[in-house]
Design an enzyme around this catalytic site. Structure first.
Site, PDB file in Angstrom:
ATOM      1  N   HIS A  68     -14.723 -14.005  22.137  1.00 43.86           N
ATOM      2  CA  HIS A  68     -13.985 -12.571  21.551  1.00 43.86           C
ATOM      3  C   HIS A  68     -12.470 -12.687  22.506  1.00 43.86           C
ATOM      4  O   HIS A  68     -11.675 -12.335  22.015  1.00 43.86           O
ATOM      5  CB  HIS A  68     -14.736 -11.382  22.131  1.00 43.86           C
ATOM      6  N   GLU A  71      -9.963 -14.902  20.757  1.00 44.20           N
ATOM      7  CA  GLU A  71      -9.699 -14.186  19.680  1.00 44.20           C
ATOM      8  C   GLU A  71      -8.385 -13.380  20.191  1.00 44.20           C
ATOM      9  O   GLU A  71      -7.363 -13.374  19.463  1.00 44.20           O
ATOM     10  CB  GLU A  71     -10.722 -13.356  19.122  1.00 44.20           C
ATOM     11  N   HIS A  72      -8.567 -12.632  21.116  1.00 46.37           N
ATOM     12  CA  HIS A  72      -7.481 -11.544  21.456  1.00 46.37           C
ATOM     13  C   HIS A  72      -6.334 -12.536  21.926  1.00 46.37           C
ATOM     14  O   HIS A  72      -5.048 -12.250  21.418  1.00 46.37           O
ATOM     15  CB  HIS A  72      -7.914 -11.035  22.816  1.00 46.37           C
ATOM     16  N   GLU A 143     -11.815  -1.954  26.440  1.00 48.62           N
ATOM     17  CA  GLU A 143     -12.600  -2.122  25.127  1.00 48.62           C
ATOM     18  C   GLU A 143     -14.239  -2.015  25.327  1.00 48.62           C
ATOM     19  O   GLU A 143     -15.015  -1.476  24.699  1.00 48.62           O
ATOM     20  CB  GLU A 143     -12.145  -3.407  24.309  1.00 48.62           C
TER      21      GLU A 143
END
Lengths: 430, 424
Positions: A68, A71-72, A143
């Protein structure tokens, strides 16, 4: 070599083509649609926490949440970030990471071919520095905090922790605030090199686009990129998963108005993907509908007694190396709901449903499947996630038709056992 | 997509048909307009009670079986708030007959919807008591469940605080107090009033023949209509308001910092379209000032956005932050707002906003639900813009107009949902 598949019943076509670099490209033509949607995805998700890096011999374990995080970070460029490029073209970019894949996508209503270049370009161009990696930690920490406060999310992830002993699906996709602080640019590059080779990826496009132009453009773009060495099959290491559930009951207190629950059943019939998995997924969706769907007796009973409301729902997840069925909702008394559901399951094992009911639910599944094709985004995402399970969305309708009542009963008896279940609850903090 | 066809039916009902061959389903929505008046809880409860059963389909089991038999037709009811009015909606989405071996699905859906709306199951000449009691409880739980989604809850609370003495502070689903003292006879009277006097719009989207749809509706719809009520216009406060701060504590991990603004602009004003662009430049996506400065440059938040409550002339900024960084986040957010007013907007920011808005408007043509929401909005504002007209108008907006409209936007309430001390 272009390959055309046609589904006459759905009135849909699919063109597929393998580029020289090894990337599989799929195009679903959607005449009349204003939007175009492109998704570029790698078969790499939070579950891939142990693997042998490209060109190495020994496996490594990476910090939780790294897929993840990666991905950012891919959105970052040496000059600014990729959002600016999309903004100029008027497209809406986004990305997501789940247990088994990481996907980058955009929706456009013009400048499609330029947007496609941007997509294929930035995903192939990692730029990680100590500084930009540090910067992202604050954003992702917020997040993670956001999800910590989300009871719908918590009840689900707590359930997975209860169902599984060792399988990485029990870990949060984004990791923890502690684990993401262990991430640095070296590990990011290692993951990137291993999992982002085009031959481990899929490009899926839906919309009113020129198929030949898309393929030609993608071929040219990759021919200009530096040739990356492709590994052979990526070696992913999964810990041995014990039979049975880790915990039969999990509870967390949060600031909620009333209790929430998720009752899960762990599937130990592992298929490894392919047609057998597709059949299993559809069979279980039918079973859940027959067992506790809106026209079942038990749904009416629970609803009328005030034990469940319209928040109640079901879901079956079937992946190559794990699977589970979930019934979830809000209730003043989750334990009572669970006990009534267990009793109903027992009863149905000796006295199963009518054949008519089964045929009716099959019709419902067919309608749902046809409806899916209204949305270019949902269709594309579904297609890609199914390809990663070695299944094909165009086989879905025929598989519904071919599923027999006997298969349903067999699958029902196999999976729905109290001993293989876990009740996850969120209770109000007083 | 063909153009929208609007037909006036007997009983002052407007039928809006959007024929489009590309859709595989037919989407139907009956929308009754109600004033957000003191009966708002009653309004919110009515669709939920009607959903429970009608003549021919007396309970959920029968309704469920019917929908399954119709190839999994979707049926739902709901209530939404558009300015100071509630829209009570009855919606179906069914597979187009061309994809099924069975004919007559469309006719049956209109017949079913009519039954649900006009032939509820009664007991002693009012709604069945057990249905009312169960739905009262469910609605109460749904109202209270607002707290479960902290982002939504904190935005709603910010609006409630800023509109404290206005109708608009009423929650779309009603209030728990009203439910506790609910009068069943009154509920049935309000229902009759809804059938008889509420402005009604019917939307049909899909690969349909307009004449056939018209005929099917005429043959199925059986509403006892009288004079339609006119719904009062939403009040947009235009006077300067004093800035307030509200802090609420809760057991949460993340603080939510929301700011409510008065835009002093109505949808009908010529300044409205520049305002739409304004909100997009400020916080309408990854191209916006809030995203770039609060998230990307300062790493203070995962999300930070600005959006309009267009029917009420409000703008809301929302963000999820670490409590310890509250002052810093507030400063950076306000810096962005002030930059807008000072005209510190680059050509790139301006163009990106126009692009983002037009892309999303064009994209709405691909989703039946979004198309209906758009045209339903027109029935509220009285506008007759098609999506294409609106796109054209947005593209004409000038940067100067955006800077000009910025002067109208005034802070009203700064709302902070704060973690209790020691809760982390």
């Amino acid at each position: 070599m272009e390959n055309l598949m046609e589904n006459k019943l759905l009135k849909e076509k699919l063109i597929s083509h393998k580029l020289k670099v090894g990337l599989n490209v799929y195009i679903l033509p959607k005449p009349g649609y204003s939007r175009q949607f492109a998704i570029y995805a790698t078969q790499y998700g939070s579950n891939d926490s142990q693997f042998v890096p490209l060109g190495k011999k020994e496996p490594i374990t990476v910090p939780d949440g790294i897929a993840h995080f990666l991905e950012h970070k891919l959105f970052e460029e040496e000059e600014g970030n990729i959002f600016d490029e999309y903004a100029k073209l008027g497209a809406q970019p986004n990305a997501f990471t789940n247990f088994n894949m990481t996907a980058y996508h955009f929706t456009s209503t013009g400048n499609f071919y330029e947007c496609l270049d941007v997509l294929l370009g930035f995903v192939g161009r990692p730029y990680f520095t100590d500084e930009n990696v540090e910067k992202e930690k604050g954003i992702i920490a917020q997040e993670i905090r956001m999800y910590e406060d989300n009871p719908y999310w918590r009840v689900y992830f707590n359930l997975l922790k209860g169902l599984y002993h060792e399988h990485p699906v029990r870990k949060d996709i984004a990791g923890t605030v502690e684990s993401i602080y262990k991430i640095n640019k070296e590990i990011l590059y290692e993951c990137y090199r291993t999992f982002y080779h085009p031959s481990n990826m899929v490009l899926f496009i839906a919309g009113d686009v020129d198929t030949d132009r898309v393929i030609k453009q993608a071929e040219e773009l990759f021919s200009k990129q530096p040739v990356k060495e492709a590994g052979s099959e990526i070696e992913r290491i999964l810990p041995e998963e014990e039979k049975g559930v880790a915990q039969s009951r999990v509870e967390e207190k949060l600031a909620v108005s009333r209790p929430m629950f998720a009752l899960g059943f762990k599937d130990e019939d592992i298929t490894g993907g392919g047609d057998r998995l597709l059949e299993k997924i559809i069979a279980n969706e039918i079973i859940l509908d027959m067992l506790v769907g809106p026209s079942s007796d038990i749904y009416s009973n629970l609803y009328e007694e005030g034990l469940i409301d319209s928040s109640f729902g079901t879901d079956y997840t079937g992946e190559k190396n794990y699977g589970h069925a979930i019934m979830s909702g809000q209730s003043s008394d989750p334990e009572k709901v669970a006990s009534i559901l267990y009793d109903e399951i027992d009863k149905r094992k000796s006295k199963p449903w009518d054949q008519d009911y089964f045929e009716r639910i099959k019709k419902k599944k067919m309608g749902q499947h046809i409806r899916l094709f209204n949305s270019i985004e949902s269709t594309s995402i579904r297609f890609v996630s199914m390809l990663f399970k070695d299944t094909h969305l165009f086989d879905y309708y025929q598989t519904i038709e071919s599923i027999t009542y006997d298969l349903i009963i067999q699958e029902f008896k196999q999976l729905y056992n109290k001993s293989n279940s876990c009740l996850s609850m969120i209770v109000p903090k007083i | 997509m063909s153009d929208i066809i609007i037909k006036k039916l007997e009983g002052n009902i407007n039928l809006h048909i959007i024929p489009d061959k590309k859709f595989k389903t037919v989407y139907i929505s009956y929308c009754f307009h109600r004033d957000l008046d003191k009966d708002y809880t009653y309004n919110a409860l009515i669709p939920a009670v009607l959903k429970r059963g009608c003549e021919g389909y007396e309970n959920q089991k029968k309704i469920g079986a019917f929908l399954e038999e119709q190839y999994g037709a979707l049926f739902d009811v709901g209530v939404q708030k558009l300015g100071e009015r509630q829209i009570l909606r009855f919606t179906m989405d069914l597979v187009n007959e061309t994809y099924t071996p069975k004919d007559g699905l469309l006719a049956q859906s209109f017949y079913f919807l009519n039954r649900i709306i006009t032939k509820p199951v009664l007991e002693n000449s009012i709604f069945r008591e057990d249905y009312v009691n169960q739905e009262k409880e469910n609605l109460k739980n749904r109202i209270l469940a607002m707290i479960n989604d902290k982002m939504q809850y904190s935005i709603e609370r910010c609006i409630q605080e800023m509109c404290k003495n206005e109708k608009y502070s009423r929650f779309v689903l009603g209030s728990v107090e009203d439910l506790e003292s609910l009068d069943s006879e009154r509920l049935y009277r309000v229902y009759h009033d809804m059938i008889a006097t509420s402005p009604l719009d019917i939307f049909v989207v899909g690969d349909v023949d307009a004449e056939k749809v018209l005929l099917l509706i005429k043959n199925s719809l059986d509403l006892d209509r009288s004079q339609t009520k006119i719904i009062s216009e939403t009040i947009i406060k235009r006077v300067g308001v004093k800035q307030r701060q509200v802090i609420e504590e809760m057991d949460v991990a993340q603080a939510k910092l929301n700011i409510g603004f008065r835009t002093n602009t109505s949808v009908k004003d010529k300044e409205y379209l520049p305002l739409v662009v304004y909100a997009s430049v400020l916080g309408g996506g990854p191209h916006s000032k809030l995203f770039i400065n609060v998230r990307e440059r300062s790493s203070l938040a995962y999300y930070a956005f600005a959006r309009l409550e267009k029917y009420k002339g409000l703008m809301l900024i929302g963000s999820g932050i670490d409590q310890k960084q509250y002052q810093q986040a507030l400063e950076i957010i306000m810096e962005q707002v002030n930059d807008m007013e000072k005209g510190n907007i680059t050509d790139m920011e301006f163009t990106a906003a126009i692009n983002a808005i037009t892309t999303s408007l064009r994209g709405a043509k691909d989703e039946p639900g979004q198309l209906v929401n758009y045209y339903l909005g027109n029935t509220v504002t009285g506008a007759s813009y098609s999506l294409d007209d609106l796109i054209e108008e947005i593209m004409k907006v000038k940067l100067e107009e955006v800077v000009e409209v910025a002067k109208r936007v005034k802070v009203d309430t700064v709302y902070l949902l704060s973690p209790k001390e020691g809760s982390l």
